[in-house]
Enzyme design. Structure first.
Site, PDB file in Angstrom:
ATOM      1  N   ASP A  98       9.841 -39.770 -68.304  1.00  0.00           N
ATOM      2  CA  ASP A  98       9.338 -39.768 -69.675  1.00  0.00           C
ATOM      3  C   ASP A  98      10.188 -40.520 -70.694  1.00  0.00           C
ATOM      4  O   ASP A  98       9.701 -40.828 -71.775  1.00  0.00           O
ATOM      5  CB  ASP A  98       9.112 -38.323 -70.157  1.00  0.00           C
ATOM      6  CG  ASP A  98       7.750 -37.796 -69.716  1.00  0.00           C
ATOM      7  OD1 ASP A  98       6.857 -38.614 -69.444  1.00  0.00           O
ATOM      8  OD2 ASP A  98       7.584 -36.560 -69.654  1.00  0.00           O
ATOM      9  N   TYR A 106       1.360 -33.788 -72.661  1.00  0.00           N
ATOM     10  CA  TYR A 106       2.222 -32.598 -72.714  1.00  0.00           C
ATOM     11  C   TYR A 106       3.008 -32.495 -74.008  1.00  0.00           C
ATOM     12  O   TYR A 106       3.485 -33.497 -74.531  1.00  0.00           O
ATOM     13  CB  TYR A 106       3.253 -32.644 -71.578  1.00  0.00           C
ATOM     14  CG  TYR A 106       2.852 -31.847 -70.354  1.00  0.00           C
ATOM     15  CD1 TYR A 106       2.474 -30.508 -70.455  1.00  0.00           C
ATOM     16  CD2 TYR A 106       2.883 -32.428 -69.101  1.00  0.00           C
ATOM     17  CE1 TYR A 106       2.116 -29.795 -69.327  1.00  0.00           C
ATOM     18  CE2 TYR A 106       2.522 -31.711 -67.969  1.00  0.00           C
ATOM     19  CZ  TYR A 106       2.136 -30.397 -68.091  1.00  0.00           C
ATOM     20  OH  TYR A 106       1.784 -29.694 -66.984  1.00  0.00           O
TER      21      TYR A 106
HETATM   22 CU   LIG Z   1       3.207 -29.090 -65.915  1.00  0.00          CU
END
Ligand SMILES: [Cu+2]
Ligand SMILES: *[C@@H]1O[C@H](CO)[C@@H](O)[C@H](O)[C@H]1NC(C)=O
Ligand SMILES: *[C@@H]1O[C@H](CO)[C@@H](O)[C@H](O)[C@H]1NC(C)=O
Ligand SMILES: *[C@@H]1O[C@H](CO)[C@@H](O)[C@H](O)[C@H]1NC(C)=O
Ligand SMILES: *[C@@H]1O[C@H](CO)[C@@H](O)[C@H](O)[C@H]1NC(C)=O
Ligand SMILES: *[C@@H]1O[C@H](CO)[C@@H](O)[C@H](O)[C@H]1NC(C)=O
Ligand SMILES: *[C@@H]1O[C@H](CO)[C@@H](O)[C@H](O)[C@H]1NC(C)=O
Ligand SMILES: *[C@@H]1O[C@H](CO)[C@@H](O)[C@H](O)[C@H]1NC(C)=O
Ligand SMILES: *[C@@H]1O[C@H](CO)[C@@H](O)[C@H](O)[C@H]1NC(C)=O
Ligand SMILES: *[C@@H]1O[C@H](CO)[C@@H](O)[C@H](O)[C@H]1NC(C)=O
Ligand SMILES: *[C@@H]1O[C@H](CO)[C@@H](O)[C@H](O)[C@H]1NC(C)=O
Ligand SMILES: *[C@@H]1O[C@H](CO)[C@@H](O)[C@H](O)[C@H]1NC(C)=O
Ligand SMILES: *[C@@H]1O[C@H](CO)[C@@H](O)[C@H](O)[C@H]1NC(C)=O
Length: 795
Positions: A397, A478
């Site tokens: 990320d 997320y």
């Molecule tokens: Cu997850």
């Protein structure tokens, strides 16, 4: 009052003696107790008038923040300076196409610890301000990305630039970019898909252009070719961006080797576990009714994709729930300019990085440095699945960055309304972007005391007031909340919580890799591993890592002729980096400690800090040890904890460019573990927090923080001579006599206050109209016509 208290206590002791409980230790009930001594020094107490809450304290940092993010002026100068270097052949980012060189990221090149410590101890000059710029060299046939070090700043005749390789293990930060032509490859994919528009419509219920087409990350390498697998995804029509819940079970494979589209190739269709190497094969099978129609994963506009309130109302839930208020005002001091905070016995500086978000520096406890540096290095989300897209996905990320997605927090939800907020700024694509209120600082009184005790004569407790620093990064689907906590017993906590949309799989044949959680949907199993750097300096930089282990033992004591099966404490230390790959021991049998072996307390025990997981045994390292997706780029995630000897060159366990070419990482963490001595050295701990995430129906619409939550705690351990939370005034002792008519004889408050008076809740209601969120202030180059712009979505 005081005398009455003493008499009352004596009576109370007698009363308890009259009714001993056999389950209690003897001294509770049977042994006569001395009279309660009120050894109390009452601290002068301030009276707070709740209509007149005191203002926010400020402070002056002892020195300037040498770790602070670049200023807009510094970043602008770096851009200008680099554009003046004709050898770089840069195009302004706003004009750059896929064949132009451009600057992507500019950030502070954090000064070396060696020079910084000299400066902080007055033995060296202030380290120069240096920047690094990540430059994408796209004007060549083999496009690459490379970091350049630029400095000193401000730009002068002395300013130079050169490739920045010092903090790499590869010897260079240069990394091949196999994805320089994503606009062209996307068009190539769509064109290939359109040749089967009729089949797509038949199988999925809508033609090709109704779907999003995207797939694996990072790109795959197979037999020397660059491979991409993509799938069809539904596009929610409502505001809810649950696209990652809408995989359609139809996949395509491409060869995107090289930059010449004539060398690219479509390599096949995959549906229901059957691979068709050509479109002709696929069409032939379909025309003959051989392509099975499986249950659709539909519902673009249905409530299961969204997160709004739904279902029958819960009892009493229309009443407002308890909320937090700060009747005494802010009880910590901030130096906004220096990005420096003081709370109780703690102080630290903070900074913010495009790659990793907020970072803490020189964390001092009782005026002594405990941690030189504390912050995130990388976050991995490694998927698995029956299909090539889930099986091919392993996000690193920091490539996306936690900085760009640290949007404004929500008052009253992420942070209490009384929090102190700070903005964050990052520099990408030659634009400075500021998200207001994206870090918050606040005290939080836990619902349980930090200490309590009672006997038949008194009950005493201390409020558990915790200082927290928080920011939230929504990296695509997320949402990661990061929290640093500071506690009255000296403990420092690190927590991460996840929410947002899971990335999921098409249900068919995926049972081995996830649960079926909707008609056509499987929760795609994946591991989250987030790596932190904790550079401890406990009473100096010369530190040792110890393991104090509770072990069973057969002992024959001199005072007995019988052997006893018992347990004892075994003290061991890490000798070198060859055995510094650590697991949290089964049954928590070892205490992991960091101390300076020369610094013992007056009882001869080392003044240590202990590190241990606090929340979430849900997973601390990657299940896959030899990832086909990531190769050596996964090396930081193989174990829960590593200890290394500090080197200025070993700055991070990962590098944001690793995702471009994971098998040739710029930083390969395994290379840090090269046998160096660890006894009385400058130690760095690298720990992982995470979760083996096998989404279940409760992950719809979003994953909830309850279980997607992991934490580490670092606590003083024989470091002080007693619990330091005794210094808090926020405690009470009630002396009582349950047989007297006036039961409580003494109320000792130690200067702590119950808030009194009227509190105006209306005045602290958040003004949600003022929320800016993902819209943000872009400063450089500043466009007065468009001061607010959305951050480009990464999905
Ligand atoms: Cu997850
Ligand atoms: C509290 O402060 C308000 C505003 O300053 C003032 O009007 C009021 O008299 C004060 N009350 C007390 C009890 O001091
Ligand atoms: C870049 O060059 C321009 C034109 O010569 C000059 O005005 C500018 O100051 C230079 N920028 C830097 C940072 O040196
Ligand atoms: C500089 O970049 C441009 C594209 O922006 C390219 O056409 C040109 O060939 C490059 N020049 C050199 C000398 O590499
Ligand atoms: C750190 O030290 C190395 C080695 O001396 C040097 O090359 C580098 O410029 C220094 N500073 C930074 C920010 O890397
Ligand atoms: C450049 O470096 C020299 C030598 O370190 C120093 O004396 C001079 O002041 C510097 N000039 C500027 C403009 O910083
Ligand atoms: C889905 O919702 C959006 C916005 O609420 C609406 O514009 C659209 O027509 C809906 N689509 C369907 C298929 O119901
Ligand atoms: C820390 O330093 C400050 C200022 O020098 C001093 O007032 C304070 O007493 C010190 N605290 C401790 C715990 O030593
Ligand atoms: C151990 O046994 C010996 C021999 O029976 C006896 O003399 C001695 O007193 C015993 N010691 C203890 C500590 O019970
Ligand atoms: C670490 O390695 C050293 C030798 O390199 C060995 O003596 C020691 O026992 C090892 N410790 C652990 C905990 O494995
Ligand atoms: C790691 O996986 C690759 C295939 O992806 C295999 O060739 C290699 O032998 C494996 N290495 C180990 C140490 O298991
Ligand atoms: C409470 O706060 C609101 C909003 O600031 C204000 O309008 C109102 O007058 C206040 N009420 C009292 C009793 O002070
Ligand atoms: C901001 O958005 C506007 C369109 O609303 C666009 O024209 C402008 O170029 C954008 N500015 C930046 C700095 O991205």
């Amino acid at each position: 009052m005081h005398v009455a208290g003493l008499l009352g206590a004596l009576v109370a002791a007698t009363a308890v003696t009259a009714a001993p409980s056999p389950k209690l230790p003897y001294f509770r009930g049977t042994r006569p107790r001395p009279a309660v001594q009120n050894f109390v020094s009452n601290v002068a107490s301030a009276q707070y008038n709740l209509t007149d809450i005191p203002g926010k304290p400020t402070t002056k940092a002892p020195h300037s923040n040498i770790w602070a993010t670049l200023s807009n002026d510094e970043a602008a100068e770096v851009v200008s300076f680099l554009h003046n270097q004709t050898a770089l052949n840069l195009t302004a980012a706003s004009d750059a196409g896929s064949w132009d060189n451009q600057i992507t990221v500019i950030d502070l090149a954090v000064p070396n610890k060696t020079e910084t410590l000299k400066y902080l101890s007055g033995k060296g000059p202030k380290p120069p301000r240096m920047a690094y710029a990540t430059i994408m060299f796209n004007s060549v046939d083999e496009p690459y990305v490379e970091d350049y070090l630029v400095g000193p700043l401000p730009v002068s005749a002395n300013t130079t630039y050169h490739p920045y390789s010092f903090r790499t293990t590869k010897g260079t930060s240069k990394v091949r970019n196999y994805d320089a032509d994503s606009d062209a490859t996307y068009k190539f994919m769509v064109d290939a898909a359109k040749t089967c528009d009729d089949i797509v419509e038949d199988l999925l219920g809508a033609p090709t252009d109704s779907w999003d087409i995207w797939g694996i990350d990072p790109l795959w390498h197979e037999d020397g070719r660059v491979i991409s697998w993509v799938g069809f995804w539904g596009v929610p029509e409502s505001v809810f961006d649950g696209e990652t819940l809408l995989p359609q079970g139809l996949y395509m494979k491409f060869d995107f080797t090289g930059r010449d589209p004539s060398g690219w190739a479509f390599l096949g269709w995959l549906h229901d576990g059957i691979f068709y190497p050509t479109t002709a094969d696929f069409r032939h099978a379909w025309s003959n009714g051989k392509v099975a129609k499986t249950t659709r994963n539909a519902g673009m506009n249905e409530t299961w994709i969204g997160t709004d309130r739904d279902g029958a109302e819960l009892p009493y839930d229309n009443r407002p729930p308890p909320i937090q208020i700060a009747p005494g005002g802010q009880r910590f001091a901030i130096d906004e300019d220096a990005q420096y905070v003081e709370w109780m016995d703690f102080s630290f500086y903070w900074s913010f990085r495009r790659d990793t978000g907020m970072r803490l520096w020189d964390i001092k406890y009782q005026n002594q440095t405990v941690l030189y540096e504390l912050g995130l290095n990388e976050a991995l989300a490694h998927y698995a699945g029956n299909d090539p897209v889930q099986s091919g996905t392993a996000y690193l990320d920091t490539w996306y960055g936690f900085g760009p997605y640290a949007f404004e927090t929500i008052e009253g939800y992420d942070c209490p309304t009384y929090a102190h907020y700070a903005p964050t700024t990052f520099f990408a694509n030659e634009v400075a972007t500021t998200h207001r209120k994206s870090i918050c600082f606040f005290e939080d009184t836990e619902s349980f005391p930090i200490q309590r005790h009672a006997n038949g004569q008194y009950v005493a407790a201390t409020k558990n007031v915790v200082f927290k620093m928080k920011s939230v990064s929504t990296v695509g689907n997320y949402d990661y909340s990061f929290v640093y906590s500071f506690m009255l017993d000296g403990s420092i906590g690190v927590e991460v919580m996840a929410s947002g949309y899971i990335q999921s799989a098409y249900y068919a044949k995926n049972g081995e890799y996830g649960y079926r959680i909707h008609d056509g949907l499987s929760g795609s199993m994946h591991d989250h591993v987030l790596n932190w750097k904790a550079d401890f300096d406990v009473l100096g930089t010369q530190n040792t890592f110890a393991m104090h282990t509770v072990e069973p033992k057969e002992v024959k004591y001199p005072w007995s002729n019988h052997t006893r099966s018992t347990m004892h404490l075994v003290r061991d230390t890490l000798k070198n980096e060859d055995n510094a790959t650590l697991h949290w021991p089964a049954n928590g049998k070892s205490m992991y400690l960091v101390y300076n072996a020369e610094e013992k307390n007056k009882f001869g025990e080392e003044r240590a800090w202990r590190i241990m997981p606090s929340i979430g045994g849900a997973g601390m390292h990657a299940t896959i040890q030899n990832s086909s997706n990531l190769g050596p780029s996964l090396n930081f995630a193989k174990a829960p904890l590593y200890v290394t000897k500090h080197h200025d060159s070993e700055f991070s366990s990962a590098h944001a460019s690793n995702a471009y070419d994971p098998y040739n990482p710029v930083v390969d963490f395994a290379k840090y573990l090269n046998g160096e001595n660890l006894e009385q050295e400058d130690l760095v701990l690298w720990f992982n927090l995470g979760m083996h995430h096998v989404p279940h129906t409760g992950d719809l619409g979003n994953t909830v923080h309850t279980t997607a939550h992991a934490g580490m705690i670092m606590s003083p351990h024989n470091y002080l001579l007693r619990d330091p939370s005794r210094r808090s005034s926020q405690m009470v002792r009630l002396n009582y006599n349950s047989s007297a008519s006036d039961v409580v004889s003494d109320i000792l408050t130690f200067g702590g206050q119950q808030a009194s008076g009227l509190f105006n809740l209306t005045a602290i209601q958040p003004d949600y109209k003022a929320y800016i969120g993902d819209s943000n202030v872009r400063k450089f180059p500043y466009d007065p016509q468009h001061p607010y712009n959305d951050t480009e979505s990464i999905v």
